[in-house]
Design an enzyme around this catalytic site. Structure first.
Site, PDB file in Angstrom:
ATOM      1  N   ALA A 187      58.672 151.571  87.429  1.00  8.86           N
ATOM      2  CA  ALA A 187      59.574 152.220  88.382  1.00  8.86           C
ATOM      3  C   ALA A 187      61.037 152.018  87.994  1.00  8.86           C
ATOM      4  O   ALA A 187      61.905 151.898  88.838  1.00  8.86           O
ATOM      5  CB  ALA A 187      59.323 151.682  89.786  1.00  8.86           C
ATOM      6  N   CYS A 188      61.311 152.014  86.715  1.00  6.42           N
ATOM      7  CA  CYS A 188      62.645 151.766  86.179  1.00  6.42           C
ATOM      8  C   CYS A 188      63.230 153.077  85.654  1.00  6.42           C
ATOM      9  O   CYS A 188      62.492 153.967  85.227  1.00  6.42           O
ATOM     10  CB  CYS A 188      62.538 150.743  85.042  1.00  6.42           C
ATOM     11  SG  CYS A 188      64.083 150.342  84.209  1.00  6.42           S
TER      12      CYS A 188
END
Length: 154
Positions: free
Chosen positions: A36-37
């Site tokens: 989720a970066c």
């Protein structure tokens, strides 16, 4: 003398351990990854680099880590499914590691001892290049794309 080949990681989804000594004779690009970066799209070039160079002895090894921005909060099953579904990832993956928080994955203590605290990841997608004999050949920051000339040449 200690080398990277002295360290073992848990394999994603609890299968057999990933012993870096099993990659002796190959070059390993070890990357702490997160789903989720903003840098998560690097999975695409990591997979391509692996596909292009694995016949020549390159192993790309992903090590999911939730220490930076809590951006890898899923279970190991969710991580594996996300990587396969969204990026077609076939690179070997370790189980979740801790780099900042205790208990820290011992590999990162070794890196700190070899290169100093500045060589430790400050964010997701930090890359370490490990030579055929387990020596650290280079460290590349999170924002350096896996297909950057510096990494491909090394």
């Amino acid at each position: 003398m200690t080398t990277a080949h002295d360290f073992t990681f848990k394999q994603l989804n609890g299968a057999a351990p990933v012993a870096l000594k099993d990659f002796a004779g190959k070059v390993v690009l070890l990357v702490n990854v997160a789903s989720a970066c903003g840098l998560t799209p690097q999975y695409g070039p990591l997979e391509k680099l692996y596909e292009d160079k694995k016949a020549k002895g390159l192993v790309v090894l992903g090590a999911p880590c939730n220490d930076f921005g809590a951006q890898e909060s899923g279970t190991e099953g969710e991580i594996g499914a996300f990587c396969e579904t969204n990026f077609g990832v076939t690179v070997p993956m370790t189980g979740k590691v801790s780099i900042v928080n205790e208990p820290r994955q011992p590999f990162y203590d070794w890196v700190k001892g070899e290169l100093g605290a500045d060589a430790l990841p400050k964010w997701n997608f930090h890359k370490y290049l490990i030579g055929k004999n387990g020596e650290l050949l280079g460290t590349f920051g999170s924002r350096m794309e896996p297909n950057a000339p510096e990494i491909v040449a090394a």
